[in-house]
Design an enzyme around this catalytic site. Sequence first.
Site, PDB file in Angstrom:
ATOM      1  CB  SER A 130      -1.286  -6.321  14.222  1.00  0.00           C
ATOM      2  OG  SER A 130      -0.964  -7.366  13.728  1.00  0.00           O
ATOM      3  CG  ASN A 182       2.915  -2.933   1.579  1.00  0.00           C
ATOM      4  OD1 ASN A 182       1.944  -3.547   1.042  1.00  0.00           O
ATOM      5  ND2 ASN A 182       3.199  -1.687   2.063  1.00  0.00           N
ATOM      6  CG  HIS A 206       6.914  -0.393   2.427  1.00  0.00           C
ATOM      7  ND1 HIS A 206       5.988  -1.057   3.033  1.00  0.00           N
ATOM      8  CD2 HIS A 206       8.146  -0.527   3.019  1.00  0.00           C
ATOM      9  CE1 HIS A 206       6.333  -1.891   3.901  1.00  0.00           C
ATOM     10  NE2 HIS A 206       7.818  -1.706   3.904  1.00  0.00           N
ATOM     11  NE  ARG A 257      10.218  -5.475   5.217  1.00  0.00           N
ATOM     12  CZ  ARG A 257       9.317  -6.131   5.583  1.00  0.00           C
ATOM     13  NH1 ARG A 257       9.612  -7.562   5.387  1.00  0.00           N
ATOM     14  NH2 ARG A 257       8.110  -5.748   6.039  1.00  0.00           N
ATOM     15  CG  ASP A 263       0.559  -7.604   7.021  1.00  0.00           C
ATOM     16  OD1 ASP A 263       1.691  -6.979   6.731  1.00  0.00           O
ATOM     17  OD2 ASP A 263       0.470  -8.546   7.779  1.00  0.00           O
ATOM     18  CG  ASN A 303       4.949  -1.032  11.700  1.00  0.00           C
ATOM     19  OD1 ASN A 303       3.909  -0.694  11.207  1.00  0.00           O
ATOM     20  ND2 ASN A 303       5.355  -2.535  11.668  1.00  0.00           N
ATOM     21  CD  GLU A 341     -20.128  -9.130  10.872  1.00  0.00           C
ATOM     22  OE1 GLU A 341     -19.557 -10.244  10.552  1.00  0.00           O
ATOM     23  OE2 GLU A 341     -21.021  -8.871  11.538  1.00  0.00           O
ATOM     24  NE  ARG A 382      -2.658  -8.361   9.187  1.00  0.00           N
ATOM     25  CZ  ARG A 382      -1.991  -8.069  10.362  1.00  0.00           C
ATOM     26  NH1 ARG A 382      -2.667  -8.076  11.571  1.00  0.00           N
ATOM     27  NH2 ARG A 382      -0.761  -8.313  10.447  1.00  0.00           N
TER      28      ARG A 382
HETATM   29  C1  IPE Z   1       0.356  -4.115  11.021  1.00  0.00           C
HETATM   30  O1  IPE Z   1       1.112  -5.165  10.363  1.00  0.00           O
HETATM   31  C2  IPE Z   1       0.532  -2.817  11.019  1.00  0.00           C
HETATM   32  C3  IPE Z   1       0.324  -2.167   9.765  1.00  0.00           C
HETATM   33  C4  IPE Z   1      -0.232  -2.629   8.771  1.00  0.00           C
HETATM   34  C5  IPE Z   1       0.832  -0.640   9.460  1.00  0.00           C
HETATM   35  P1  IPE Z   1       2.498  -5.768  10.681  1.00  0.00           P
HETATM   36  O2  IPE Z   1       3.134  -6.344   9.694  1.00  0.00           O
HETATM   37  O3  IPE Z   1       3.386  -4.620  11.686  1.00  0.00           O
HETATM   38  O4  IPE Z   1       1.593  -6.452  11.801  1.00  0.00           O
HETATM   39  P2  IPE Z   1       2.492  -8.035  12.446  1.00  0.00           P
HETATM   40  O5  IPE Z   1       3.952  -7.459  12.973  1.00  0.00           O
HETATM   41  O6  IPE Z   1       2.589  -8.944  11.392  1.00  0.00           O
HETATM   42  O7  IPE Z   1       1.370  -8.687  13.513  1.00  0.00           O
HETATM   43  C1  IPE Z   2       2.799  -3.704   5.669  1.00  0.00           C
HETATM   44  O1  IPE Z   2       3.327  -4.778   4.987  1.00  0.00           O
HETATM   45  C2  IPE Z   2       3.196  -2.212   5.815  1.00  0.00           C
HETATM   46  C3  IPE Z   2       3.477  -1.753   7.086  1.00  0.00           C
HETATM   47  C4  IPE Z   2       3.490  -2.701   8.206  1.00  0.00           C
HETATM   48  C5  IPE Z   2       4.446  -0.558   7.160  1.00  0.00           C
HETATM   49  P1  IPE Z   2       4.553  -5.313   5.740  1.00  0.00           P
HETATM   50  O2  IPE Z   2       5.762  -4.420   5.692  1.00  0.00           O
HETATM   51  O3  IPE Z   2       4.432  -5.464   7.293  1.00  0.00           O
HETATM   52  O4  IPE Z   2       4.833  -6.638   4.857  1.00  0.00           O
HETATM   53  P2  IPE Z   2       5.175  -8.065   5.164  1.00  0.00           P
HETATM   54  O5  IPE Z   2       3.745  -8.256   6.318  1.00  0.00           O
HETATM   55  O6  IPE Z   2       6.514  -8.077   6.054  1.00  0.00           O
HETATM   56  O7  IPE Z   2       4.796  -8.931   4.166  1.00  0.00           O
HETATM   57 MG    MG Z   3       3.305  -7.189   8.065  1.00  0.00          MG
END
Ligand code: IPE
Ligand code: IPE
Ligand code: MG
Length: 249
Positions: free
Chosen positions: A199, A25, A40, A36, A23, A71, A210, A191
């Site tokens: 999530s 990115n 990724h 964004r 998480d 997502n 753990e 995480r």
């Molecule tokens: C969890 O991240 C899903 C992935 C890492 C693929 P999210 O960014 O989607 O989770 P929330 O919405 O912050 O809980």
């Molecule tokens: C995790 O990064 C990747 C996916 C969920 C696909 P995010 O895209 O959720 O990045 P943040 O949490 O918005 O920073």
């Molecule tokens: Mg995220």
Amino acid sequence: MMESLKDKILIERLPEHIAVIMDGNGRWAKQQGKMRIFGHQHGVDAVRNTTEACAELGVKYLTLYAFSTENWNRSSLEVDALMSLLTTALKNELKTLNDNNIRLNAIGDLKRLPKSQYDALMYAIDNTKNNTRMTLTLCLSYSSRWELTKMVKDIATEVKQGKIAPEQVDEALINNHLATAGMPDPDLLIRTSGEERISNYLLWQIAYSELYFTKKYWPDFSKEDLYEAIVDYQSRERRFGKTSEQIKK
Ligand code: IPE
Ligand code: IPE
Ligand code: MG
């Protein structure tokens, strides 16, 4: 040579299965005034580094949360970009997976993936199926509630067909009906990005995992960060409901 936390890892107490919620990115990119998707793209490098580090150490299973069922609700711009990143990464990394004897696996509601992504995924899975060093599982269009719902539906169907009796439903049978059938539960769940929530990830399987949270955004997650998480994991006492005294006996 620079000192590495790798030297502090006890190989005999290595987690057999590491699961990661990758998480941060988007925030990583935003911090630099970028789109964004830029985050990724750099997240793929962290996937490569983490996979390599796990394989080098001897971790048997690495399971990465790459795209959740929730997502799909992001903008089509972002979803499309993530999908094309998936095919590019599968194409670019296939040789490395084979060179390193790593088997690719994927779990999730894969039928929701666009055909070209689905085909590329199946090709890579088939192409690496005889590799034995480590299993890398990508969770794509995955969520735990999707998985648990499917498990209940499948078991109910088998009961109705008379293949199993309700009395036969036990933890082992449930395990065998999950997308992770045949895999040990994660020992360590990491995480990134500072969020401390699950999530919708592997809810059944992480019963005794753990949990390790780091503030690092995923694109910045390095091999050293992985070693740090493992060293922290090894400092913990896993009791599985017993007392400390019982464990030490
Ligand atoms: C969890 O991240 C899903 C992935 C890492 C693929 P999210 O960014 O989607 O989770 P929330 O919405 O912050 O809980
Ligand atoms: C995790 O990064 C990747 C996916 C969920 C696909 P995010 O895209 O959720 O990045 P943040 O949490 O918005 O920073
Ligand atoms: Mg995220």
